[in-house]
Design a protein around this motif. Structure first.
Motif, PDB file in Angstrom:
ATOM      1  N   HIS A 150      -3.916  40.405  35.537  1.00 15.16           N
ATOM      2  CA  HIS A 150      -2.843  39.433  35.275  1.00 15.16           C
ATOM      3  C   HIS A 150      -3.024  38.784  33.900  1.00 15.16           C
ATOM      4  CE1 HIS A 150      -2.632  39.935  39.647  1.00 15.16           C
ATOM      5  NE2 HIS A 150      -1.368  39.568  39.534  1.00 15.16           N
ATOM      6  N   GLY A 151      -3.554  39.554  32.969  1.00 11.10           N
ATOM      7  CA  GLY A 151      -3.683  39.079  31.597  1.00 11.10           C
ATOM      8  C   GLY A 151      -4.683  37.959  31.427  1.00 11.10           C
ATOM      9  N   GLY A 152      -5.633  37.825  32.372  1.00 13.17           N
ATOM     10  CA  GLY A 152      -6.626  36.765  32.285  1.00 13.17           C
ATOM     11  C   GLY A 152      -6.084  35.399  32.652  1.00 13.17           C
ATOM     12  N   SER A 153      -4.927  35.350  33.314  1.00 15.19           N
ATOM     13  CA  SER A 153      -4.261  34.078  33.602  1.00 15.19           C
ATOM     14  C   SER A 153      -4.320  33.757  35.089  1.00 15.19           C
ATOM     15  CB  SER A 153      -2.804  34.136  33.142  1.00 15.19           C
ATOM     16  OG  SER A 153      -2.077  33.025  33.624  1.00 15.19           O
ATOM     17  N   LEU A 154      -4.872  32.601  35.421  1.00 18.55           N
ATOM     18  CA  LEU A 154      -4.823  32.108  36.798  1.00 18.55           C
ATOM     19  C   LEU A 154      -3.397  31.801  37.223  1.00 18.55           C
ATOM     20  CD1 LEU A 154      -7.881  29.679  36.999  1.00 18.55           C
ATOM     21  CD2 LEU A 154      -7.393  31.518  38.618  1.00 18.55           C
ATOM     22  N   ALA A 155      -2.605  31.300  36.292  1.00 17.96           N
ATOM     23  CA  ALA A 155      -1.228  30.942  36.609  1.00 17.96           C
ATOM     24  C   ALA A 155      -0.423  32.174  37.018  1.00 17.96           C
ATOM     25  CB  ALA A 155      -0.573  30.251  35.418  1.00 17.96           C
ATOM     26  N   LYS A 156      -0.573  33.272  36.275  1.00 15.04           N
ATOM     27  CA  LYS A 156       0.142  34.496  36.633  1.00 15.04           C
ATOM     28  C   LYS A 156      -0.386  35.076  37.939  1.00 15.04           C
ATOM     29  CE  LYS A 156       1.332  35.851  31.895  1.00 15.04           C
ATOM     30  NZ  LYS A 156       1.139  36.870  30.823  1.00 15.04           N
ATOM     31  N   LEU A 157      -1.697  35.003  38.121  1.00 15.08           N
ATOM     32  CA  LEU A 157      -2.309  35.520  39.337  1.00 15.08           C
ATOM     33  C   LEU A 157      -1.812  34.792  40.576  1.00 15.08           C
ATOM     34  CD1 LEU A 157      -4.470  37.171  40.875  1.00 15.08           C
ATOM     35  CD2 LEU A 157      -6.156  35.488  40.143  1.00 15.08           C
ATOM     36  N   SER A 158      -1.592  33.495  40.448  1.00 19.44           N
ATOM     37  CA  SER A 158      -1.250  32.685  41.621  1.00 19.44           C
ATOM     38  C   SER A 158       0.249  32.477  41.803  1.00 19.44           C
ATOM     39  CB  SER A 158      -1.933  31.314  41.500  1.00 19.44           C
ATOM     40  OG  SER A 158      -1.449  30.599  40.379  1.00 19.44           O
ATOM     41  N   ALA A 178      -9.258  31.455  31.153  1.00 18.76           N
ATOM     42  CA  ALA A 178      -8.143  31.131  32.041  1.00 18.76           C
ATOM     43  C   ALA A 178      -7.909  29.624  32.088  1.00 18.76           C
ATOM     44  CB  ALA A 178      -8.416  31.675  33.444  1.00 18.76           C
ATOM     45  N   LEU A 179      -8.971  28.830  32.151  1.00 18.27           N
ATOM     46  CA  LEU A 179      -8.825  27.377  32.175  1.00 18.27           C
ATOM     47  C   LEU A 179      -8.217  26.868  30.871  1.00 18.27           C
ATOM     48  CD1 LEU A 179     -12.196  26.346  33.863  1.00 18.27           C
ATOM     49  CD2 LEU A 179      -9.919  26.210  34.872  1.00 18.27           C
ATOM     50  N   ARG A 180      -8.639  27.448  29.755  1.00 18.43           N
ATOM     51  CA  ARG A 180      -8.087  27.026  28.462  1.00 18.43           C
ATOM     52  C   ARG A 180      -6.608  27.383  28.371  1.00 18.43           C
ATOM     53  NH1 ARG A 180      -6.271  29.023  24.163  1.00 18.43           N
ATOM     54  NH2 ARG A 180      -6.678  31.141  24.892  1.00 18.43           N
ATOM     55  N   ARG A 181      -6.271  28.592  28.776  1.00 16.43           N
ATOM     56  CA  ARG A 181      -4.901  29.083  28.625  1.00 16.43           C
ATOM     57  C   ARG A 181      -3.929  28.392  29.583  1.00 16.43           C
ATOM     58  NH1 ARG A 181      -4.216  35.426  29.276  1.00 16.43           N
ATOM     59  NH2 ARG A 181      -5.588  35.252  27.465  1.00 16.43           N
ATOM     60  N   ASP A 182      -4.343  28.222  30.823  1.00 12.82           N
ATOM     61  CA  ASP A 182      -3.420  27.761  31.857  1.00 12.82           C
ATOM     62  C   ASP A 182      -3.421  26.259  32.072  1.00 12.82           C
ATOM     63  OD1 ASP A 182      -2.683  30.410  32.431  1.00 12.82           O
ATOM     64  OD2 ASP A 182      -4.366  30.650  33.805  1.00 12.82           O
ATOM     65  N   GLN A 241       6.847  24.971  39.138  1.00 19.41           N
ATOM     66  CA  GLN A 241       6.824  25.244  37.709  1.00 19.41           C
ATOM     67  C   GLN A 241       7.684  24.238  36.955  1.00 19.41           C
ATOM     68  OE1 GLN A 241       7.445  29.823  38.017  1.00 19.41           O
ATOM     69  NE2 GLN A 241       6.453  29.454  36.058  1.00 19.41           N
ATOM     70  N   GLY A 242       7.110  23.711  35.886  1.00 15.95           N
ATOM     71  CA  GLY A 242       7.779  22.698  35.111  1.00 15.95           C
ATOM     72  C   GLY A 242       7.457  21.285  35.550  1.00 15.95           C
ATOM     73  N   ARG A 243       6.804  21.146  36.719  1.00 14.15           N
ATOM     74  CA  ARG A 243       6.427  19.822  37.218  1.00 14.15           C
ATOM     75  C   ARG A 243       4.915  19.687  37.373  1.00 14.15           C
ATOM     76  NH1 ARG A 243      11.098  18.043  41.637  1.00 14.15           N
ATOM     77  NH2 ARG A 243      12.877  18.275  40.202  1.00 14.15           N
ATOM     78  N   GLU A 244       4.181  20.554  36.692  1.00 12.46           N
ATOM     79  CA  GLU A 244       2.732  20.446  36.733  1.00 12.46           C
ATOM     80  C   GLU A 244       2.275  19.184  36.003  1.00 12.46           C
ATOM     81  OE1 GLU A 244       3.859  24.858  36.259  1.00 12.46           O
ATOM     82  OE2 GLU A 244       4.388  22.957  35.294  1.00 12.46           O
ATOM     83  N   LEU A 245       1.169  18.640  36.442  1.00 14.13           N
ATOM     84  CA  LEU A 245       0.534  17.514  35.759  1.00 14.13           C
ATOM     85  C   LEU A 245      -0.822  17.971  35.228  1.00 14.13           C
ATOM     86  CD1 LEU A 245       1.238  14.587  38.260  1.00 14.13           C
ATOM     87  CD2 LEU A 245       2.358  15.019  36.070  1.00 14.13           C
TER      88      LEU A 245
END
Length: 429
Positions: free
Chosen positions: A311-319, A95-99, A233-237
């Motif tokens: 959520h497909g192993g994604s923290l981003a989708k989960l949150s 999840a850390l690698r993907r997101d 979304q789109g403004r992540e750093l």
């Protein structure tokens, strides 16, 4: 009957943070009908659709299908103590690698009992106070890290937090002062996105310069990324860990806000190698954990693992859904403050306008102390958090923190109206 002398108990028990937290809990229990901007807790509505058994079953299926366990072996994994390092390290790593673009192999991850244990273990492993090690923190600072340092007798040095991140010149000056006194700043704690309680967000340039400062001053960076998921979304750093090429950053995370706090599951990425040994700092943290909590509850890890897998192993989708609610609440709070208080409140009252996270900081022209909070709760039905407990240097006594995460829009509207009446009648006079 034996009676213990308070003066012979550890000094951390009399720290201001513990006393303030106890007072807030006590005030909230006495005024249950008050609108409370005090707790920085996740919204309770997210528990409505939580199916714990479904999540556990999803994780068990993963153990059988992809990790080669028999159904009986998979069940036993959840009923036994389990490895101190954790059961869901691979899922967290992916999840850390993907997101977030963080390269954290599973052996660099330790699953902890919330982020709080991650902080405690990391500080215990890194610091030798007798040798002059100091912890630098952004000021104001989350009481969890200063509380953990207090438990371990680690001296803490505050460095101002600016609108764009920690004051880098102030950090370098603190390092120079420490060296002149025969000490050293061993590590610096920061929350790079929407800090608690200040609400500040570190700019990309400040992130890069902080890593250069860490290299130049030979210190480590403890990155707390609890609220990064609330960025638009789109403004992540990129996180500090994603930018870290020298393994200077120890990355601490939690599932409390993106899943639910009752699971008590956090993690720490500690990929720093030990000189002359085939070991990582993560190995040392896992060893320390055996003497603290033995392991993180396998059942809790299974629930979190199942939620990630759904959520497909994604923290981003989960949150994602949760982040949208928190951004809505934050916008509601800031807009309602602007609409309701502008032109109405006494001179000297102002508030911040963060772009993410849970918190808005308000300045008053008078001390925002526990006595004023008692009046606010008893006579006006609105609660908030005094900021003085978050400062190391006596500042912040005229500031308060408003949290929007636990409330619904109508409660925020009502709470701000009550706050406006309180400010007008109490501060105006």
């Amino acid at each position: 009957m034996v009676r213990l002398s308070p003066s012979r108990l550890h000094d951390s028990l009399r720290g201001p943070a513990l006393g303030s937290i106890g007072f807030l809990n006590e005030v909230m229990s006495r005024y249950p009908d008050a609108i409370s901007f005090a707790p920085g807790a996740p919204h309770p509505g997210f528990a409505d659709d939580l199916d714990v058994q479904r999540c556990i079953d999803r994780f068990l299926d993963h153990l059988v299908r992809y990790e080669g366990h028999t159904p009986e072996q998979a069940r036993l994994r959840l009923y036994e103590y389990g490895p101190s390092r954790g059961l869901i390290n691979g899922l967290i790593s992916e999840a850390l690698r993907r997101d977030q673009g963080i390269d954290a192999p599973p052996d660099t991850v330790v699953v902890t009992v919330g982020a709080q244990e991650a902080m405690l273990l990391t500080l215990r492993a890194l610091f030798r106070p007798a040798d002059g090690d100091l912890l630098a923190v952004a000021n104001p600072c989350f009481v969890g890290i200063t509380g953990a340092a207090g438990l371990l007798d680690i001296p803490v040095v505050g460095v101002d937090e600016t609108d764009t991140g920690i004051d880098l010149e102030g950090l370098a000056a603190a390092c120079r002062r420490a060296r002149a006194a025969g000490q050293r700043i061993r590590a610096c704690y920061v929350a790079s996105d929407f800090s608690n309680p200040g609400g500040g967000r570190m700019s990309l340039e400040c992130r890069r310069q902080l890593l250069k400062t860490a290299e130049r001053e030979d210190l480590l960076v403890l990155e707390d990324n609890t609220y990064g998921f609330t960025a638009e979304q789109g403004r992540e750093l990129p996180s500090l860990k994603a930018l870290d090429t020298g393994r200077r950053v120890i990355h601490i995370g939690t599932f409390a806000k993106v899943c639910f706090p009752g699971a008590r599951v956090g993690y720490v990425v500690a990929d720093q190698p030990l000189a002359g040994q085939d070991r990582l700092l993560a190995d040392e943290l896992a060893a320390l954990k055996t003497a603290v909590t033995v392991n993180t509850s396998p059942l809790s890890q299974a629930v979190i693992g199942g939620m990630l897998l759904e959520h497909g192993g994604s923290l981003a989708k989960l949150s994602r859904g949760k982040a949208e609610l928190y951004r809505r609440n934050l916008a509601q709070l800031v807009n309602t403050l602007d609409r309701t208080l502008t032109g109405r409140v006494p001179p000297g009252v102002g508030w911040s306008r963060p772009s993410g996270g849970f918190f808005v900081r308000m300045h008053l022209p008078v001390p925002a102390d526990v006595e004023l909070l008692e009046i606010s709760a008893a006579e006006y039905g609105v609660l908030w958090t005094p900021m003085a407990q978050f400062y190391l240097d006596g500042r912040g006594d005229s500031q308060l923190r408003l949290s929007c995460s636990y409330l619904d829009p109508d409660q925020i509207e009502t709470g701000v109206q009550r706050l406006a009446t309180f400010l007008d009648k109490e501060i105006g006079q």
